[in-house]
Design an enzyme around this catalytic site. Sequence first.
Site, PDB file in Angstrom:
ATOM      1  N   LEU A 217       0.873  -1.174   0.000  1.00 53.47           N
ATOM      2  CA  LEU A 217       0.000   0.000   0.000  1.00 53.47           C
ATOM      3  C   LEU A 217       0.907   1.220   0.000  1.00 53.47           C
ATOM      4  O   LEU A 217       1.541   1.520   1.008  1.00 53.47           O
ATOM      5  CB  LEU A 217      -0.907   0.016   1.237  1.00 53.47           C
ATOM      6  N   SER A 219       1.264   5.219  -0.462  1.00 52.41           N
ATOM      7  CA  SER A 219       0.607   6.516  -0.548  1.00 52.41           C
ATOM      8  C   SER A 219       1.426   7.445  -1.440  1.00 52.41           C
ATOM      9  O   SER A 219       2.650   7.534  -1.315  1.00 52.41           O
ATOM     10  CB  SER A 219       0.454   7.131   0.851  1.00 52.41           C
ATOM     11  N   GLN A 237      11.235   3.045  -1.886  1.00 52.92           N
ATOM     12  CA  GLN A 237      10.326   1.958  -1.520  1.00 52.92           C
ATOM     13  C   GLN A 237       9.444   1.555  -2.699  1.00 52.92           C
ATOM     14  O   GLN A 237       9.235   0.368  -2.953  1.00 52.92           O
ATOM     15  CB  GLN A 237       9.458   2.374  -0.337  1.00 52.92           C
ATOM     16  N   GLU A 259      -1.599  11.901  -0.376  1.00 52.12           N
ATOM     17  CA  GLU A 259      -0.363  12.670  -0.221  1.00 52.12           C
ATOM     18  C   GLU A 259      -0.228  13.222   1.197  1.00 52.12           C
ATOM     19  O   GLU A 259      -1.200  13.648   1.818  1.00 52.12           O
ATOM     20  CB  GLU A 259      -0.380  13.838  -1.215  1.00 52.12           C
ATOM     21  N   ASP A 293      -1.610  10.608  11.643  1.00 52.90           N
ATOM     22  CA  ASP A 293      -1.833  10.031  10.320  1.00 52.90           C
ATOM     23  C   ASP A 293      -3.320  10.110  10.003  1.00 52.90           C
ATOM     24  O   ASP A 293      -4.149   9.592  10.758  1.00 52.90           O
ATOM     25  CB  ASP A 293      -1.361   8.577  10.301  1.00 52.90           C
ATOM     26  N   ARG A 295      -4.598   8.992   7.079  1.00 51.18           N
ATOM     27  CA  ARG A 295      -4.942   8.065   6.010  1.00 51.18           C
ATOM     28  C   ARG A 295      -5.934   6.996   6.455  1.00 51.18           C
ATOM     29  O   ARG A 295      -6.005   6.652   7.623  1.00 51.18           O
ATOM     30  CB  ARG A 295      -3.671   7.390   5.484  1.00 51.18           C
TER      31      ARG A 295
END
Length: 371
Positions: A217, A219, A237, A259, A293, A295
């Site tokens: 996953l 981002s 990564q 983002e 965070d 997300r």
Amino acid sequence: MQSSSSLDPVAGREQGQAQIDVERALAEIRAGRPVALRGGDPVLALSAEALDAATAATLSALAGAGARLVLPAPRLRRLGLADRTEAGAVALPTLDPARIETLALRLDGRIDAPVAPASAGDAAALALMALAQVLPAVIVVPGEAAPPGSLAVTADAVFAYPRRQAAGLRPVSRAPVPLASAPDSEFVVFRGGEGLRDQVAVVIGRPDFSGPVAVRLHSACLTGDLFGSLKCDCGDQLRGTAGWMAQSGGGIVLYLDQEGRGNGLANKIRAYDLQARGLDTYEADEALGFGLDQRRFDFAAAMLKALGVTSVRLLSNNPEKAASLEAAGLTVVETQRALGRVTPENIRYLTAKRDRAGHALDLDAFACLDV
């Protein structure tokens, strides 16, 4: 099992209209115009970063001395309320752009008035700012008054929007896209999940969907992925994972439009400015009003399920990603680290991720680097 809305056409139409209302409201907020939030605690909301002289005059005529600046707990702590855990509202007897900028954004800002608890309308206004990815600071005028032509949306629709977006996620296009490190790759574009933004699943090689599939996953990081920024390890990564999958039986990279840990590109660059002045990555986000965070990964799980994935070997250093996938019903059989370069420019960032967010990073060998 069908949802209640699919069984009830009227409810389905109402939910569809509610989603449309929120999408239009997000466009209004990003354009710098106020939005009326209706419900038990009606308010008019304007992003603090959008305040100019003309808008201040318009809102002042509506609010009198009743306007307030609503700020999240992290920003209030930065302003001097060390123990604050909930959002709060600062009275705005006048809509003074300089004062509002100081309270909402500046590092040297300090609370200069009592802070009232945030109302239900205040909370909905902050949620709308988060969805629009603008600064988490909102000017609120209580009541039903609004400038002519202002868009209105219900608070309930705002809070329900992320969940309904994830539920409506769907693939819209796909095609082979050979990559330098993974020539046998296919891009599958999904619509939904986060606002009006598209999400991409990169299927690398020919993974076996009957067993655990290697998954990352990732981002989106414009500065690292595209421009090779030295401040992070994101680009390393991304490319390293794709190359590893190509050599190891295939896998899937989900490229998620989140983002800046979900804060948006403008806020990420604001945080970079604060980091250049001495804050670490999380301190900078907190100074702007964000938590660790923002997300979400529920829609990432929905993307994987749509591709036929039920079991995952996750390539990630972030324990929250594994927990989110498991909470969404996928089986995570293994977590493997995703490594990037450690440099003098990013070691403080990586150290903060390890120490503040529990990322699995072994940096002891790089302790000699200048941070």
